[in-house]
Design a protein around this motif. Structure first.
Motif, PDB file in Angstrom:
ATOM      1  N   GLY A 276       0.840  -1.196   0.000  1.00 27.92           N
ATOM      2  CA  GLY A 276       0.000   0.000   0.000  1.00 27.92           C
ATOM      3  C   GLY A 276       0.867   1.234   0.000  1.00 27.92           C
ATOM      4  O   GLY A 276       2.054   1.169   0.330  1.00 27.92           O
ATOM      5  N   SER A 277       0.258   2.352  -0.383  1.00 30.71           N
ATOM      6  CA  SER A 277       1.035   3.601  -0.403  1.00 30.71           C
ATOM      7  C   SER A 277       0.084   4.770  -0.192  1.00 30.71           C
ATOM      8  O   SER A 277      -1.129   4.587  -0.129  1.00 30.71           O
ATOM      9  N   THR A 278       0.627   5.966  -0.136  1.00 32.63           N
ATOM     10  CA  THR A 278      -0.247   7.113   0.089  1.00 32.63           C
ATOM     11  C   THR A 278      -1.006   7.470  -1.175  1.00 32.63           C
ATOM     12  O   THR A 278      -0.485   7.336  -2.279  1.00 32.63           O
ATOM     13  N   ARG A 279      -2.241   7.891  -0.972  1.00 32.88           N
ATOM     14  CA  ARG A 279      -3.072   8.283  -2.130  1.00 32.88           C
ATOM     15  C   ARG A 279      -2.844   9.746  -2.478  1.00 32.88           C
ATOM     16  O   ARG A 279      -3.282  10.209  -3.509  1.00 32.88           O
ATOM     17  N   ASP A 280      -2.224  10.502  -1.565  1.00 30.69           N
ATOM     18  CA  ASP A 280      -1.969  11.931  -1.846  1.00 30.69           C
ATOM     19  C   ASP A 280      -0.598  12.330  -1.305  1.00 30.69           C
ATOM     20  O   ASP A 280       0.410  11.980  -1.882  1.00 30.69           O
ATOM     21  N   ASP A 281      -0.572  13.042  -0.176  1.00 29.40           N
ATOM     22  CA  ASP A 281       0.712  13.514   0.357  1.00 29.40           C
ATOM     23  C   ASP A 281       1.461  12.388   1.064  1.00 29.40           C
ATOM     24  O   ASP A 281       0.855  11.497   1.653  1.00 29.40           O
TER      25      ASP A 281
END
Ligand code: KG4
Ligand code: ZN
Length: 347
Positions: free
Chosen positions: A172-177
């Motif tokens: 998983g990773s960040t969707r924005d900042d």
């Protein structure tokens, strides 16, 4: 026993760095020792602008990198000794500011061709991950696979599963900042100087961590993604209202960020049963995050060990790049599959 000595070069953002790392492999046991680790930080230069200005950073790398190399091997004797002792040159080829990366890769390419040594392109995050194994001790830290890595930097927030060395599965990773970006932007809103992360964390020491109920985003979602843009906006609104002290805002922000990172990491441990949880990236210097990870994981999962890079290796440095290079050379995996190259000839 196999051993390699790697010269590392890092110029992806605002730290110009060179290092020499000795990598040794005895069976499955890997030791990575930073023999030299030189970092020339550009923070005072960029502070005037409130952030990194890519053109300025590129110019700074071009002046600072030759000076660092001079410190490392400035006399003919030292230069010869370095040339004779190293097996390869590892350099960050991405991700990062393209103009900045170009300085490091050009210089690395020149040295590699003059000294007829292999050039090892390294993904910046792979460097941050292998910073966990760098030490000056014989009692070296080790990855027991599978390893779950929480990558927290100025540009990335990711949960990565490693089933073996140099093998990465993005959970998983960040969707924005990125979380580091949220620290930096929130710090700016609080009037703190660049780079905001460590400054905000310092201010948070005197604040109440439950003063403001900031959002813990994405926790209702059954995935390993993050979002920090809403948290930053909530900080902006709170600062505008002027009803909470800056220290309370900082402490509550830091608590919300740490809670979110820890909660998703705990869920990933429950799902993927790693033997090691490792922390990587600039935000790995954050003490409340280190402490929360150290307390929460062994408490809930007694058989899982927690690794954190030594503080000198958390923010950008070349020892971590040379360390990753050493692992690649030792395991004969010199062509990095996750590399993002600014120059096609490095592919
Ligand atoms: O790894 P890094 O240089 O960035 C990338 O590779 O993208 O990490 C820099 C980030 C910045 O956002 C900085 O504010 C943050 O790490 N940072 C911290 C701390 N020290 C550095 N954030 C929170 N607490 C700290 N102590
Ligand atoms: Zn970094």
């Amino acid at each position: 026993m196999k051993s390699v000595r790697i010269l590392g070069i890092e110029t992806s953002c605002d730290e110009t760095a060179v290092a020499v790392v000795l990598g040794e492999q005895r069976g499955s046991r890997l030791t990575l020792v930073a023999e030299t680790n030189l970092v020339s930080t550009q923070i005072p230069t960029h502070r005037k602008h409130g952030g990194v200005v890519p053109e300025v950073a590129a110019r700074e790398h071009a002046t600072r990198l030759p000076l660092l190399l001079k410190r490392l091997a400035g006399t003919p004797a030292k230069r010869r000794a370095l040339e004779e002792s190293i097996d390869a040159i590892a350099v960050t080829t991405g991700p990062g500011l393209v103009t900045c990366l170009a300085t490091g890769t050009e210089v690395a390419r020149t040295i590699a061709s003059a000294w007829r040594k292999p050039l090892v392109p390294i993904h910046h995050l792979e460097g941050h991950i292998y910073a966990n194994l760098l030490s000056r001790h014989t009692n070296a830290p080790a990855f027991l696979f599978p390893v779950l890595v929480l990558v927290v930097s100025g540009a990335h927030t990711e949960l990565v599963l490693m089933k073996r060395h140099l093998n990465y599965q993005l959970l998983g990773s960040t969707r924005d900042d990125a979380v580091g970006e949220a620290f930096d932007k929130s710090a700016k809103l609080l009037g703190l100087p660049y780079p905001g992360g460590p400054e905000l964390s310092k201010l948070a020491l005197s604040g109440k961590r439950d003063a403001v109920a900031f959002p813990r985003a994405m926790l209702k979602h059954d995935n390993f993604d993050f979002s920090f843009a809403g948290l930053k906006t909530a900080v902006a609104l709170e600062v505008e209202r002027h009803r909470t002290s800056p220290a309370d805002v900082a402490a509550s922000f830091e608590q919300a960020a740490v809670d979110t990172l820890i909660e998703k990491t705990v869920r990933a441990v429950a799902r993927y049963a790693p033997k090691t949880v490792a922390l990587a990236g600039g935000v790995a210097a954050n003490l409340p995050l280190r402490q929360a990870l150290r307390e929460t994981i062994p408490d809930r999962f007694p058989n899982v060990s927690v690794l954190e890079p030594d503080l000198q290796f958390t923010t950008d440095n070349a020892a971590m790049i040379a360390a990753a290079g050493a692992v690649r050379v030792l395991t004969k995996k010199v062509r990095s599959r996750i590399v993002v190259t600014p120059r096609p000839e490095l592919r």
